[in-house]
Design an enzyme around this catalytic site. Sequence first.
Site, PDB file in Angstrom:
ATOM      1  CB  SER A 220      -0.963  -0.047   1.200  1.00  0.00           C
ATOM      2  OG  SER A 220      -1.952   0.941   1.103  1.00  0.00           O
TER       3      SER A 220
ATOM      4  CG  ASP B  74      -6.616  -2.335  -3.957  1.00  0.00           C
ATOM      5  OD1 ASP B  74      -7.041  -1.305  -3.409  1.00  0.00           O
ATOM      6  OD2 ASP B  74      -5.410  -2.623  -4.033  1.00  0.00           O
TER       7      ASP B  74
ATOM      8  CG  HIS C  81      -5.960  -1.724  -0.267  1.00  0.00           C
ATOM      9  ND1 HIS C  81      -4.969  -1.460  -1.183  1.00  0.00           N
ATOM     10  CD2 HIS C  81      -5.563  -1.106   0.878  1.00  0.00           C
ATOM     11  CE1 HIS C  81      -4.037  -0.713  -0.638  1.00  0.00           C
ATOM     12  NE2 HIS C  81      -4.375  -0.486   0.628  1.00  0.00           N
TER      13      HIS C  81
END
Length: 351
Positions: free
Chosen positions: A137, A291, A321
């Site tokens: 991320s 995501d 995600h």
Amino acid sequence: GKIFEKLGICGDLSLLRILLDGIPPWRDSKLLIKDLKVDEVPLRIYQPKWPPAGKRRGILYFHGGAGTFGSIRAFERICRYMAKKCNSVVVSVGYRLAPEHPYPGQYIDCLNATLYFMRNLEEYHVDPALIIISGDSCGANFATVICQILLNKRDLPKVRAQVLFYPGLQGLDFHLPSYQQNASVPMLFRKLVIYFCFRYLNKEPSVLEDVLQNRHVPESMKRKYKKWISADIIPDEFKIRGYVPPKSTSYKPEVHEAIKEILGITFSPLITEDSIICQLPESYIVTCEFDVLRDDGLLYKKRLEDNGIQVTWYHSESGFHGILAFFGYGIFSFLSGKKIMDSTVNYINSL
């Protein structure tokens, strides 16, 4: 979190940090784990206890959490897994969090940790030809930027590869297909992306709705970077799940001024010039179908490949995600997360 904040119990960010900090795993008899600080930045170093047959790989890991939450402890299981399965020395970096430590301090912390490790490879019996920089991320964003910065450090070993789990790499277009399709999919809603951007930059989210409509991007910038950031570049198979080309929106200078930092190269390394991209190391990129950041990874993959960089891509058809935050928690884990980690281990071991 908002209710607790209004009651004066704790802030929403404090609650989020507590909830997502993870449960410490049992002691691992197969690993030597060491904690230290470099320029006030906590590091946790994982090394297999068995004697090395030769020099090991060195893996730097930057955790996710929008730069405002997450910790070494929350991603302990991922780092332990890579250290054992890849016979590697893994350095997990506990960069200091915003807003207490203002942006772009997180990049500086990650860079300082990287420089420390790369200048002390002998101490850890690490092969200087096998340095891997990784993250998930926002941590993958940090890894991307650090790899770009290191190109100017001629006195250091070259990075062998960058390993990026569902990276967030641009703040120009929040209407890409993945943002539309996964706007309300946990764990990262489309609105939350913008909200965390404001929290990360320590700004009030007063123009959040305008940013969602891309009103923060000057027309000249949209035209300049359309060749790199556009739904037109996304493969058609990723548009069949409900994508509708958005209507154009007018630029608002006051919105741009409120959050212009997200249009910089540090925050949006996807817009770095080709002269930098073409020098980057071999890359491994993980994207997840469910995501909002999926298309950032797809666009970066294309940019790297267009510049002659070898890319190994793993797409999780059922992943979402933040899925790796559940890795190693038994019945609370997801099979897709295990497959991502096993694919990653296979890639690292192939280097």
